[in-house]
Design an enzyme around this catalytic site. Sequence first.
Site, PDB file in Angstrom:
ATOM      1  N   LYS A 115       0.824  -1.220   0.000  1.00  0.00           N
ATOM      2  CA  LYS A 115       0.000   0.000   0.000  1.00  0.00           C
ATOM      3  C   LYS A 115       0.854   1.264   0.000  1.00  0.00           C
ATOM      4  O   LYS A 115       0.473   2.264  -0.600  1.00  0.00           O
ATOM      5  CB  LYS A 115      -0.986   0.003   1.179  1.00  0.00           C
ATOM      6  CG  LYS A 115      -2.073  -1.044   1.000  1.00  0.00           C
ATOM      7  CD  LYS A 115      -3.346  -0.734   1.749  1.00  0.00           C
ATOM      8  CE  LYS A 115      -4.439  -1.688   1.274  1.00  0.00           C
ATOM      9  NZ  LYS A 115      -5.697  -1.594   1.953  1.00  0.00           N
ATOM     10  N   LYS A 207      -5.225  -9.376  -6.943  1.00  0.00           N
ATOM     11  CA  LYS A 207      -6.382  -9.506  -6.054  1.00  0.00           C
ATOM     12  C   LYS A 207      -7.522  -8.596  -6.500  1.00  0.00           C
ATOM     13  O   LYS A 207      -7.266  -7.456  -6.911  1.00  0.00           O
ATOM     14  CB  LYS A 207      -5.928  -9.120  -4.639  1.00  0.00           C
ATOM     15  CG  LYS A 207      -6.868  -9.521  -3.537  1.00  0.00           C
ATOM     16  CD  LYS A 207      -6.389  -9.008  -2.187  1.00  0.00           C
ATOM     17  CE  LYS A 207      -6.673  -7.549  -1.993  1.00  0.00           C
ATOM     18  NZ  LYS A 207      -7.009  -7.105  -0.642  1.00  0.00           N
ATOM     19  N   LYS A 210     -10.980  -3.014  -3.963  1.00  0.00           N
ATOM     20  CA  LYS A 210     -11.795  -1.792  -4.036  1.00  0.00           C
ATOM     21  C   LYS A 210     -11.092  -0.694  -4.796  1.00  0.00           C
ATOM     22  O   LYS A 210     -11.722   0.152  -5.424  1.00  0.00           O
ATOM     23  CB  LYS A 210     -12.035  -1.250  -2.618  1.00  0.00           C
ATOM     24  CG  LYS A 210     -12.922  -2.068  -1.753  1.00  0.00           C
ATOM     25  CD  LYS A 210     -12.836  -1.511  -0.324  1.00  0.00           C
ATOM     26  CE  LYS A 210     -13.612  -2.366   0.645  1.00  0.00           C
ATOM     27  NZ  LYS A 210     -13.155  -2.155   2.022  1.00  0.00           N
TER      28      LYS A 210
HETATM   29  N1  AQP Z   1     -10.088 -10.212  -3.234  1.00  0.00           N
HETATM   30  C1  AQP Z   1     -10.440 -10.689  -2.055  1.00  0.00           C
HETATM   31  N2  AQP Z   1     -10.688 -12.006  -1.900  1.00  0.00           N
HETATM   32  C2  AQP Z   1     -11.074 -12.512  -0.680  1.00  0.00           C
HETATM   33  N3  AQP Z   1     -11.237 -11.735   0.424  1.00  0.00           N
HETATM   34  C3  AQP Z   1     -11.002 -10.422   0.294  1.00  0.00           C
HETATM   35  N4  AQP Z   1     -11.077  -9.401   1.157  1.00  0.00           N
HETATM   36  C4  AQP Z   1     -10.752  -8.243   0.538  1.00  0.00           C
HETATM   37  N5  AQP Z   1     -10.452  -8.480  -0.749  1.00  0.00           N
HETATM   38  C5  AQP Z   1     -10.602  -9.822  -0.932  1.00  0.00           C
HETATM   39  C6  AQP Z   1     -11.473  -9.562   2.553  1.00  0.00           C
HETATM   40  O1  AQP Z   1     -12.555  -8.689   2.813  1.00  0.00           O
HETATM   41  C7  AQP Z   1     -12.504  -8.289   4.179  1.00  0.00           C
HETATM   42  C8  AQP Z   1     -12.670  -6.797   4.279  1.00  0.00           C
HETATM   43  O2  AQP Z   1     -11.629  -6.151   3.579  1.00  0.00           O
HETATM   44  P1  AQP Z   1     -11.315  -4.652   3.940  1.00  0.00           P
HETATM   45  O3  AQP Z   1     -12.492  -3.830   3.733  1.00  0.00           O
HETATM   46  O4  AQP Z   1     -10.741  -4.584   5.283  1.00  0.00           O
HETATM   47  O5  AQP Z   1     -10.288  -4.111   2.949  1.00  0.00           O
HETATM   48  P2  AQP Z   1      -9.242  -4.613   2.008  1.00  0.00           P
HETATM   49  O6  AQP Z   1      -8.715  -5.969   2.295  1.00  0.00           O
HETATM   50  O7  AQP Z   1      -8.216  -3.553   2.026  1.00  0.00           O
HETATM   51  O8  AQP Z   1     -10.115  -4.628   0.682  1.00  0.00           O
HETATM   52  P3  AQP Z   1      -9.546  -4.287  -0.699  1.00  0.00           P
HETATM   53  O9  AQP Z   1     -10.582  -4.421  -1.713  1.00  0.00           O
HETATM   54  O10 AQP Z   1      -8.297  -5.067  -0.932  1.00  0.00           O
HETATM   55  O11 AQP Z   1      -9.214  -2.743  -0.553  1.00  0.00           O
HETATM   56  P4  AQP Z   1      -7.996  -1.967  -1.131  1.00  0.00           P
HETATM   57  O12 AQP Z   1      -8.233  -1.873  -2.596  1.00  0.00           O
HETATM   58  O13 AQP Z   1      -8.077  -0.633  -0.462  1.00  0.00           O
HETATM   59  O14 AQP Z   1      -6.753  -2.722  -0.794  1.00  0.00           O
HETATM   60  C9  AQP Z   1     -11.175  -8.792   4.728  1.00  0.00           C
HETATM   61  O15 AQP Z   1     -11.416  -9.958   5.495  1.00  0.00           O
HETATM   62  C10 AQP Z   1     -10.373  -9.122   3.501  1.00  0.00           C
HETATM   63  O16 AQP Z   1      -9.466 -10.178   3.725  1.00  0.00           O
END
Ligand code: AQP
Length: 344
Positions: A115, A207, A210
């Site tokens: 990040k 992955k 968001k």
């Molecule tokens: N691609 C994924 N596959 C399976 N699980 C996922 N999670 C996130 N992406 C995937 C799981 O969702 C839960 C909540 O995630 P979060 O809101 O805490 O944020 P994150 O992991 O930062 O989500 P993103 O989409 O990956 O955001 P960005 O783009 O900002 O990095 C967690 O249990 C996570 O494991």
Amino acid sequence: MTQFVQRVFSGVQPTGNLHLGNYLGAIAKFVELQKTHECVYCIVDLHAITVPQKPETLRASIREVTAAYIAVGIDPKKHIIFNQSQVAEHAELAWVLNCVARVGWLNRMTQFKEKAGKDRENVSIGLYVYPILMAADILLYKATQVPVGEDQKQHLELARDIAQKFNLDYGESIAATGHGEAFFPLPEPLIQGPATRVMSLRDGTKKMSKSDPSDYSRINFTDDADTIAQKIRKAKTDPEPLPSEIEGLGNRPEADNLIGIYAALENRSKADVLQTFGGGQFSTFKNALVDLAVAKLEPIASEMKRLCADSAYIDDVLADGAARAREIAAANMIAVKNIVGFVG
Ligand code: AQP
């Protein structure tokens, strides 16, 4: 051995664009676990501000994640749904744990490296200590199980290390204050099933996320049926027919991802899905995946829309959840202060 109440804790960041990865990796499991466990589900808004957020957008996202929790079927009366910022003990325990965790441990966190990227000197300190706050979230409720996606595995291991170090460092005080051998349980990550890491629909090696600039990389909770269909039909594949055996998915990340999504949505194994679609073309399989994804996700999207129109109801759920979360958090925080040696 100290016995702990079995309690589930997990959280989702209110940072917009809830997607299929969040659903299959985490939120769908929240629903299952509420049948067997006492559950605490958080909207982790303190985590969200580790990167810049517009206040109005953040407020809307907090309500949207709350609506998503309820729309998927989490019962806010039987279990706790609340937003993290309303329970001050999260930040308070995080400080104590900052003083337990070691810098070397944090320096190994791969999510921070990804990040922060090349801009490491300019990201917030909050982003760096994010895993400590996450450990505090879990340990504040003495949670024993934490359903998360694969990307959170390292953070969960850190939470276990912090819990263990606290238990060791303060062992005598824990016993002297009547808390037995260990104050914190070592939380167990629940990372199971065919879709623990859902990949981008545009690139099976990345992955689903968001923050991906391409909306075609993910299926959002708020997508309508046509959009879901379009995204799945445009999803990247390879020219070979689908394999009949699971071994045939090796080195075919896009095929593996789509089969995993189908399997998770229908609660089947990937091998079982390949029994149905193996040997066939992607086009036939994609049509079936569109039908399945729309059938599962459209009712959630329409319920979320209905709930989001009633922000007073959402705010009541959050206020009630925060009051119940605070009861557990306050009691545990008083115990932590006592163990550490604070007077009050
Ligand atoms: N691609 C994924 N596959 C399976 N699980 C996922 N999670 C996130 N992406 C995937 C799981 O969702 C839960 C909540 O995630 P979060 O809101 O805490 O944020 P994150 O992991 O930062 O989500 P993103 O989409 O990956 O955001 P960005 O783009 O900002 O990095 C967690 O249990 C996570 O494991």
